[in-house]
Enzyme design. Structure first.
Site, short mmCIF file in Angstrom:
data_model
loop_
_atom_site.label_atom_id
_atom_site.label_comp_id
_atom_site.label_asym_id
_atom_site.label_seq_id
_atom_site.Cartn_x
_atom_site.Cartn_y
_atom_site.Cartn_z
N ASP A 186 16.11 3.54 -84.83
CA ASP A 186 17.26 4.16 -85.49
C ASP A 186 16.90 4.84 -86.80
OD1 ASP A 186 19.27 3.33 -83.62
OD2 ASP A 186 18.86 1.30 -84.31
N HIS A 225 24.74 -2.50 -82.91
CA HIS A 225 23.96 -2.10 -81.74
C HIS A 225 23.78 -0.59 -81.77
CE1 HIS A 225 22.21 -2.13 -77.90
NE2 HIS A 225 23.19 -2.57 -77.14
N HIS A 253 13.69 -5.62 -86.75
CA HIS A 253 14.18 -5.67 -85.37
C HIS A 253 14.07 -7.10 -84.88
CE1 HIS A 253 14.52 -4.74 -81.09
NE2 HIS A 253 15.05 -3.60 -81.47
C1 LIG Z 1 17.72 -5.72 -86.82
C2 LIG Z 1 18.03 -7.01 -87.54
C3 LIG Z 1 19.50 -7.37 -87.34
C4 LIG Z 1 17.13 -8.14 -86.98
O1 LIG Z 1 17.44 -9.29 -87.61
P1 LIG Z 1 16.74 -10.69 -87.31
O2 LIG Z 1 15.67 -10.60 -86.32
O3 LIG Z 1 17.85 -11.65 -87.02
O4 LIG Z 1 16.02 -11.01 -88.67
P2 LIG Z 1 16.62 -11.83 -89.87
O5 LIG Z 1 17.98 -11.35 -90.22
O6 LIG Z 1 16.43 -13.29 -89.56
O7 LIG Z 1 15.63 -11.43 -91.06
C5 LIG Z 1 14.38 -12.06 -91.36
C6 LIG Z 1 14.05 -11.81 -92.85
O8 LIG Z 1 13.87 -10.41 -93.08
C7 LIG Z 1 14.88 -9.91 -93.97
N1 LIG Z 1 15.35 -8.64 -93.39
C8 LIG Z 1 15.57 -8.35 -92.08
N2 LIG Z 1 15.92 -7.07 -91.94
C9 LIG Z 1 15.93 -6.54 -93.16
C10 LIG Z 1 16.22 -5.26 -93.65
N3 LIG Z 1 16.55 -4.27 -92.83
N4 LIG Z 1 16.14 -5.04 -94.98
C11 LIG Z 1 15.79 -6.04 -95.82
N5 LIG Z 1 15.50 -7.28 -95.43
C12 LIG Z 1 15.57 -7.53 -94.11
C13 LIG Z 1 15.98 -10.95 -93.97
O9 LIG Z 1 16.70 -10.92 -95.18
C14 LIG Z 1 15.18 -12.20 -93.78
O10 LIG Z 1 14.58 -12.51 -95.01
P3 LIG Z 1 14.48 -14.05 -95.52
O11 LIG Z 1 13.56 -14.71 -94.53
O12 LIG Z 1 13.95 -13.98 -96.90
O13 LIG Z 1 15.89 -14.58 -95.44
C15 LIG Z 1 17.72 -6.85 -89.06
O14 LIG Z 1 16.35 -6.57 -89.24
C16 LIG Z 1 18.60 -5.79 -89.72
O15 LIG Z 1 19.70 -6.08 -90.14
N6 LIG Z 1 18.09 -4.54 -89.83
C17 LIG Z 1 18.84 -3.44 -90.38
C18 LIG Z 1 19.82 -2.90 -89.35
C19 LIG Z 1 19.13 -2.12 -88.26
O16 LIG Z 1 18.30 -1.27 -88.53
N7 LIG Z 1 19.50 -2.40 -87.01
C20 LIG Z 1 18.99 -1.67 -85.87
C21 LIG Z 1 18.20 -2.53 -84.97
S1 LIG Z 1 17.62 -1.58 -83.61
#
Ligand SMILES: CC(C)(COP(=O)(O)OP(=O)(O)OC[C@H]1O[C@@H](n2cnc3c(N)ncnc32)[C@H](O)[C@@H]1OP(=O)(O)O)[C@@H](O)C(=O)NCCC(=O)NCCS
Length: 444
Positions: free
Chosen positions: A365, A270, A309
């Site tokens: 971020d 978060h 996101h």
């Molecule tokens: C923010 C986050 C947790 C959202 O996750 P989510 O909505 O649950 O999305 P998912 O984890 O289901 O990802 C969907 C797809 O995109 C990919 N993906 C998501 N974020 C990614 C990233 N930052 N880098 C590479 N691939 C990513 C996943 O591997 C998945 O691919 P697939 O369909 O081939 O398996 C995720 O994008 C992430 O981990 N980002 C990096 C951390 C970050 O910046 N967090 C701050 C948020 S404000």
């Protein structure tokens, strides 16, 4: 043509029975599913929604997000408008009270918040008790919780005047507590508030003032921090806001609920993502090494931090504003060398089918950490800089929850998948577990 009905018809194929459920705001009420039963004594149908990815827990008038179109509005006002024309305290008024203030109301609000920037001397002593290397976010969790013991009147959560007072107190005191936590970790004496300065100017003074009689914040840094605060004021039902509402639903005082919200924000998923971005950019080290990282990301070996996101499936509108603000900061501090890597990484990723097809765009971020680092903040302070402005959002969401007659103590259901009924066996009569069973027990 028959009039479309705003209802949902469900057929239960176990029984052949049909149910017609009302639709309101594109949602059905989960409790309406309970009438769906096989036998009259069944508990009834529930929804299973780990992490609440598709469940609305409240009705809210505070923040609107359209993740597909990259829109964020507080009380209807686009974030771009507020970042350009407003200041944090005015935005906090808007978030908390629902309307932008006229001049008289704004001045009164500013005065009412600023009279609460001081903290009780016992709080200072309390903070001195933390270890010299205590994480400032851990200090904040404990100290905000401790505030409830200083203000027992805060327990009157159904009293409007009490709610208003605690809101002003918390918004007023957060920068002071945050700055004290920072000074503590540096072994520096605490600096008392200077109410002649702006909200962010005073915060900078409490952080960075040394021997000068009067600290003069750099107007560009003061403004950039103000913009960062505006962007972080609220973000509807995220993890910490959900914690605020959930803990607050037990009718505990708002200081205790805010301590829970800060604890939620402490988590790396978060409030810690911008720190992970800075770590990643530092590790990349040079533009030439970006293709190598992209290859690892596409192979699923790691994630591109600051991208993607849960809600935004478009460019996060806050990231756009911050990209601009970064240059304003660099004019004063000199460019953070990480920005070159960040820009090139963004350029490559936005052209790459892996990221485009998954709708992975930079989030807030991606740029905030680079700005904080340029301003001289240690990474441990990043989530603290998030907590200060989010306090207005938390308090506003909490007050909305307290006033909402539909809300009750938050208490989700579960799908039980454990053992059926078993009977107690005396310790000497229990079978000796196999090695595998022992290993499984250890995993838990
Ligand atoms: C923010 C986050 C947790 C959202 O996750 P989510 O909505 O649950 O999305 P998912 O984890 O289901 O990802 C969907 C797809 O995109 C990919 N993906 C998501 N974020 C990614 C990233 N930052 N880098 C590479 N691939 C990513 C996943 O591997 C998945 O691919 P697939 O369909 O081939 O398996 C995720 O994008 C992430 O981990 N980002 C990096 C951390 C970050 O910046 N967090 C701050 C948020 S404000």
């Amino acid at each position: 043509m028959a009039m479309a009905k705003n209802t949902l018809t469900i057929t239960d194929n176990r029984t052949g029975k049909q149910y017609e459920l009302p639709i309101e705001n594109d949602t059905i009420r989960a409790a309406d599913l309970r009438q769906i039963k096989v036998r009259p004594d069944d508990f009834g149908m529930m929804t299973y929604d780990p992490a609440f990815t598709n469940t609305a827990s409240c009705k809210s008038k505070i923040t609107f997000i359209d993740g597909d179109r990259g829109i964020l509005r507080y009380r209807g006002y686009p974030i771009e408008d507020l970042a350009e024309h407003s200041n944090y305290l005015e935005t906090a008024y808007l978030v908390v009270k629902g309307e932008l203030p006229d001049r008289k109301r704004f001045e009164m609000w500013e005065h009412n918040v600023k009279v609460h920037t001081m903290v009780h001397e016992n709080i200072k002593k309390f903070m001195e008790g933390y270890r010299y290397d205590a994480h400032p976010m851990g200090m904040l969790v404990g100290t905000i919780g401790a505030l409830s013991t200083f203000y027992p009147d805060a327990a009157s959560i159904h009293d409007l005047e009490s709610r208003r007072l605690q809101t002003r107190r918390l918004i007023g005191k957060l920068p002071t507590l945050a700055a004290f936590a920072y000074r503590h970790s540096r072994g520096l004496p605490y600096v008392y508030p200077d109410n002649e300065l702006s909200y962010t100017g005073n915060f900078l003074s409490m952080l960075f003032r040394m021997t000068e009689l009067k600290y003069k914040p750099d107007p560009k840094l003061e403004h950039a921090l103000d913009v960062l605060f505006i962007l972080h004021a609220d973000h509807e039902q995220n993890c910490s806001t959900n914690a605020m509402r959930s803990v607050g639903s037990s009718q505990v005082d708002p200081y205790s609920a805010t301590a829970a919200a800060v604890a939620a924000l402490y988590g790396p998923l978060h409030g810690g993502a911008n720190e992970a971005v800075v770590r990643m950019l530092t590790e990349i080290g040079s533009v030439e090494r970006i293709p190598e990282l992209i290859k690892q990301v596409k192979a699923g070996e790691r994630r591109l931090m600051g991208f993607g996101h849960r809600v935004y499936k478009n460019y996060d509108p806050r990231a756009k504003i911050l990209k601009k603000a970064a240059y304003e900061v660099f004019e004063v501090t000199g460019a953070n060398p990480l920005i070159k890597i960040a820009l090139e990484l963004e350029r490559i990723a936005l052209q790459d089918d892996y990221f485009v097809s998954r709708k992975l765009y930079p989030n807030v971020d991606f740029y905030s950490g680079i700005i904080y680092q340029a301003m001289g903040f240690p990474t441990a302070m990043f989530p603290v800089l998030f907590a200060i402005p989010r306090t207005s959002g938390w308090m506003s969401q909490w007050a909305e929850m307290v006033r909402d007659e539909e809300q009750k103590i938050a208490r989700p259901r579960q799908v039980y998948i454990g053992e059926g009924e078993r009977h107690y066996t005396p310790i000497d009569k229990r079978p000796v577990p196999t090695m595998r069973e022992e290993a499984v027990a250890e995993e838990i």
